[in-house]
Write a protein that holds these residues in place. Sequence first.
Motif, short mmCIF file in Angstrom:
data_model
loop_
_atom_site.label_atom_id
_atom_site.label_comp_id
_atom_site.label_asym_id
_atom_site.label_seq_id
_atom_site.Cartn_x
_atom_site.Cartn_y
_atom_site.Cartn_z
N ILE A 107 0.98 -1.21 -0.06
CA ILE A 107 0.21 -0.14 -0.03
C ILE A 107 1.01 1.10 0.16
O ILE A 107 2.00 1.07 0.64
CB ILE A 107 -0.96 0.26 2.12
N GLN A 108 0.56 2.22 -0.45
CA GLN A 108 1.06 4.06 -0.74
C GLN A 108 0.31 4.78 -0.10
O GLN A 108 -0.34 4.41 -0.77
CB GLN A 108 1.68 3.28 -2.36
N PHE A 109 1.11 5.17 0.75
CA PHE A 109 0.29 6.81 0.99
C PHE A 109 0.73 7.86 0.18
O PHE A 109 1.93 7.57 -0.11
CB PHE A 109 0.56 6.84 2.52
N ASP A 110 0.35 8.71 -0.08
CA ASP A 110 0.25 10.07 -0.91
C ASP A 110 0.80 11.69 0.21
O ASP A 110 1.23 11.93 -0.61
CB ASP A 110 -0.47 10.29 -1.81
N SER A 111 0.08 10.78 1.60
CA SER A 111 0.80 12.55 2.35
C SER A 111 0.88 11.79 4.11
O SER A 111 0.72 10.76 3.67
CB SER A 111 -0.02 13.01 2.79
N PRO A 112 1.81 12.56 4.68
CA PRO A 112 2.19 12.47 5.50
C PRO A 112 1.08 11.85 6.43
O PRO A 112 0.32 12.31 6.75
CB PRO A 112 3.02 13.75 6.20
N THR A 113 1.52 10.95 7.93
CA THR A 113 0.61 10.74 9.23
C THR A 113 1.67 9.52 9.89
O THR A 113 2.68 9.27 9.21
CB THR A 113 -0.83 9.54 8.23
N TYR A 114 0.62 8.95 10.79
CA TYR A 114 1.26 7.53 11.30
C TYR A 114 0.16 6.65 11.19
O TYR A 114 -0.66 6.48 11.26
CB TYR A 114 0.73 7.90 12.85
N ILE A 115 1.20 5.53 11.17
CA ILE A 115 0.08 3.98 11.31
C ILE A 115 0.94 3.21 12.72
O ILE A 115 2.14 3.24 12.63
CB ILE A 115 0.77 3.48 9.77
N ALA A 116 0.32 1.87 12.45
CA ALA A 116 0.99 0.91 13.49
C ALA A 116 0.62 -0.56 13.34
O ALA A 116 -0.49 -0.45 12.20
CB ALA A 116 0.38 1.16 15.41
N ILE A 117 1.17 -1.04 13.51
CA ILE A 117 0.94 -2.46 13.30
C ILE A 117 1.24 -3.58 14.59
O ILE A 117 1.75 -3.67 14.95
CB ILE A 117 2.04 -2.90 12.00
N ALA A 118 -0.10 -4.92 14.16
CA ALA A 118 -0.27 -6.01 15.34
C ALA A 118 -0.86 -6.53 14.33
O ALA A 118 -1.16 -6.77 13.28
CB ALA A 118 -0.49 -4.79 16.36
N GLY A 119 -1.09 -7.74 15.12
CA GLY A 119 -1.21 -9.07 14.56
C GLY A 119 -0.16 -10.45 14.20
O GLY A 119 0.40 -10.73 15.19
N ALA A 120 -0.38 -11.00 13.19
CA ALA A 120 0.81 -11.77 13.29
C ALA A 120 2.19 -11.10 12.72
O ALA A 120 2.10 -10.36 12.79
CB ALA A 120 0.08 -12.56 11.81
N GLU A 121 3.01 -12.05 13.93
CA GLU A 121 4.57 -11.92 13.10
C GLU A 121 4.91 -11.84 11.50
O GLU A 121 5.17 -12.69 11.11
CB GLU A 121 5.54 -12.47 14.35
N ALA A 122 5.48 -10.68 11.08
CA ALA A 122 5.02 -10.93 9.52
C ALA A 122 6.11 -10.02 9.32
O ALA A 122 7.17 -8.98 10.43
CB ALA A 122 4.24 -10.00 8.79
N ILE A 123 7.66 -10.05 8.06
CA ILE A 123 8.24 -9.55 7.89
C ILE A 123 7.75 -8.37 6.96
O ILE A 123 7.11 -8.04 6.41
CB ILE A 123 9.34 -9.98 6.42
N VAL A 124 7.97 -6.84 7.87
CA VAL A 124 7.43 -5.79 6.65
C VAL A 124 8.76 -4.75 6.42
O VAL A 124 9.47 -4.48 7.36
CB VAL A 124 6.84 -4.84 8.28
N ARG A 125 8.66 -3.81 5.74
CA ARG A 125 9.40 -2.97 4.53
C ARG A 125 8.45 -1.75 4.44
O ARG A 125 7.07 -1.33 3.89
CB ARG A 125 9.94 -3.74 3.60
N LEU A 126 9.37 -0.92 5.06
CA LEU A 126 9.14 0.48 4.26
C LEU A 126 9.33 1.52 3.14
O LEU A 126 10.94 1.21 3.35
CB LEU A 126 8.57 1.49 5.60
N ASN A 127 9.31 1.35 2.04
CA ASN A 127 10.29 1.78 1.34
C ASN A 127 11.57 0.76 0.66
O ASN A 127 12.75 0.97 0.56
CB ASN A 127 10.64 3.16 0.61
N ASP A 128 11.77 -0.38 0.92
CA ASP A 128 12.19 -1.74 0.60
C ASP A 128 12.77 -1.84 1.66
O ASP A 128 14.06 -2.55 1.66
CB ASP A 128 13.36 -1.71 -1.01
N GLN A 129 13.11 -1.19 2.64
CA GLN A 129 14.10 -1.63 3.54
C GLN A 129 12.75 -1.59 5.00
O GLN A 129 11.83 -1.66 5.50
CB GLN A 129 14.03 0.43 4.76
N LEU A 130 13.71 -2.89 6.11
CA LEU A 130 13.19 -3.78 7.21
C LEU A 130 12.90 -2.55 7.94
O LEU A 130 13.79 -2.10 8.22
CB LEU A 130 13.85 -4.90 7.94
#
Length: 292
Positions: A64-87
Amino acid sequence: MAIATVLKTGPGSSIQDLGRRGQANLGIPLSGAMDMKSFAWINHILQNEVNDAALEVSQPGFQIQFDSPTYIAIAGAEAIVRLNDQLIEKSNLIAIQSKDLLEIGAFLSGSIVYIGIKYGFKTPKILGSRSQYKGLTEDSILHKGTKIQYFMDSEASPVFNAKAKWSTEWYREEEILAYPGPDFHLLKENLREKLIGQTFRISQQSNRMGAQLLELLENDLPELPTNPVFPGTVQLTSGGKLIILLKDAQVTGGYPRILQLDVESQWKLAQKKPGSKVRFKLFQPRISTISR
């Protein structure tokens, strides 16, 4: 209003909140987040309202791509997460900048990842809820190209003074707590012992409507009239199949209702992958004695 665009998604991912309460008389299921523990955690971290909508991601490879600044949070399953291809470290607030790309990779444990956003995702409310459901909302799941509105936060910064710790140990246990259902008394003693003493495996035939178990429980229970059912109701078919109803399940059913899972066990079950083992533990009420 800012826009987040889904670039890639597998089947089953959707937008969910607390669901639609008080609509069962109209035949409308509860819906809402399958794992309320994880859903509540991300809204708490974001300091959102408890009913702010989040993304429920059930397959790896979600982008998913965001077009403007914000904050997010992630929980639930243990998964590999990348932001702009960086862990990235995903147990605390994540600052998002314009054009940032978030990817949910392989699931290491669990089966559902929740992505929350500051102030929640702003899709239309239908009967008081943003939860997607087939035949009620415009789309029942997320698709490639789906655009979701959110409020931007121009002050989003990647610098934080505290880091929250999210643990996944709670859903790894095999034991799930259940209460005797309305039709539990119809089970013979040997079936009760087998039901409580046996280990069962989650079938591939499981979704937001319900989870089937692979092992059969042969029985000769009578057919019953249609009765109310709820998320967490365990039904036993004449063929011996055990079906645990979940958030999108129908509101009535004709199979014997032999058990009812407590809410935390429903959240735990939601994070179980096909093939995972579960064991029912029957709730035993405490009997207090008063000495004179």
